[in-house]
Scaffold this active site. Structure first.
Site, PDB file in Angstrom:
ATOM      1  N   TYR A  11      14.242   8.515   3.343  1.00 46.42           N
ATOM      2  CA  TYR A  11      14.203   7.100   3.832  1.00 46.42           C
ATOM      3  C   TYR A  11      14.620   6.126   2.723  1.00 46.42           C
ATOM      4  CZ  TYR A  11       9.746   7.403   1.417  1.00 46.42           C
ATOM      5  OH  TYR A  11       8.561   7.554   0.306  1.00 46.42           O
ATOM      6  N   GLY A  12      15.090   6.526   1.736  1.00 47.88           N
ATOM      7  CA  GLY A  12      15.462   5.627   0.716  1.00 47.88           C
ATOM      8  C   GLY A  12      16.921   5.934  -0.118  1.00 47.88           C
ATOM      9  N   THR A  13      16.779   6.152  -1.379  1.00 48.48           N
ATOM     10  CA  THR A  13      17.753   6.522  -2.252  1.00 48.48           C
ATOM     11  C   THR A  13      18.553   7.644  -1.755  1.00 48.48           C
ATOM     12  OG1 THR A  13      16.758   7.376  -3.908  1.00 48.48           O
ATOM     13  CG2 THR A  13      17.127   5.103  -3.919  1.00 48.48           C
ATOM     14  N   LEU A  14      17.964   8.578  -1.036  1.00 49.36           N
ATOM     15  CA  LEU A  14      18.640   9.697  -0.545  1.00 49.36           C
ATOM     16  C   LEU A  14      19.479   9.535   0.868  1.00 49.36           C
ATOM     17  CD1 LEU A  14      15.860  12.235  -1.394  1.00 49.36           C
ATOM     18  CD2 LEU A  14      17.968  12.211  -2.418  1.00 49.36           C
ATOM     19  N   GLU A  43      11.093  13.270  -6.634  1.00 49.21           N
ATOM     20  CA  GLU A  43       9.930  12.336  -6.302  1.00 49.21           C
ATOM     21  C   GLU A  43       8.892  12.230  -7.088  1.00 49.21           C
ATOM     22  OE1 GLU A  43      11.071  10.442  -4.310  1.00 49.21           O
ATOM     23  OE2 GLU A  43      12.300  11.433  -2.661  1.00 49.21           O
TER      24      GLU A  43
END
Length: 161
Positions: A11-14, A81
């Site tokens: 949900y972010g930098t991926l 993570e």
């Protein structure tokens, strides 16, 4: 989905177009599909977001590992993570199985071809904030409006001739 090898919810930098997508996911995925994580809220972090439990929805992508890449992808994402094990006191994020809802492609409410075919919830690995981080975010964090990390990007500048 193979038993014991759930897909991943990112949900972010991926996400595609974000800095860690190519670094960690390129060549390691079979399918990447828009999805939402219900029962969660999204908060700003220092250059990356945190999801925590709450009355909202987090937008992201459901990632299915390419054949033969699952173990490597799991290890890479756990390292990224800062997940050291269930409830480890130094975790930045936890890895937990959560129901994630794939978003059908526009104009095709039944889904796409291959892999995940409907908007039925799918059990996937998600990386919400660890307990201490979530507690701090609840008391002084900055929510991401609409639970969509990509929405914080400024719109592209208009092209000039």
């Amino acid at each position: 989905m193979t038993a014991g090898r759930p897909p991943f919810f990112v949900y972010g930098t991926l996400l595609p177009g974000e800095p860690n997508h190519d670094r960690f996911l390129r060549g390691r995925t079979r399918e990447e599909r828009p999805a939402v994580l219900p029962g969660a809220l999204l908060y700003e972090g220092p250059g990356y977001p945190y999801a925590i439990e709450g009355h909202g929805t987090v937008h992201g992508a459901l990632i299915t590992a390419a054949p033969g890449a699952y173990a490597e992808l799991l290890r890479l994402l756990d390292d990224l993570e800062q997940y050291l094990g269930p409830d480890h006191p130094r975790n930045l994020y936890e890895r937990v199985a959560r129901p994630v809802v794939p978003v059908p492609p526009p104009g095709n409410p039944g889904g796409g071809t291959g892999g995940l075919r409907s908007a039925e919830p799918v059990r996937a690995w998600a990386y919400p904030a660890a307990t201490a981080v979530a507690r701090s975010l609840r008391t002084g964090g900055t929510p991401v409006p609409g639970g969509d990390w990509l929405s914080r990007r400024p719109p592209p500048a208009p092209r000039t001739p």
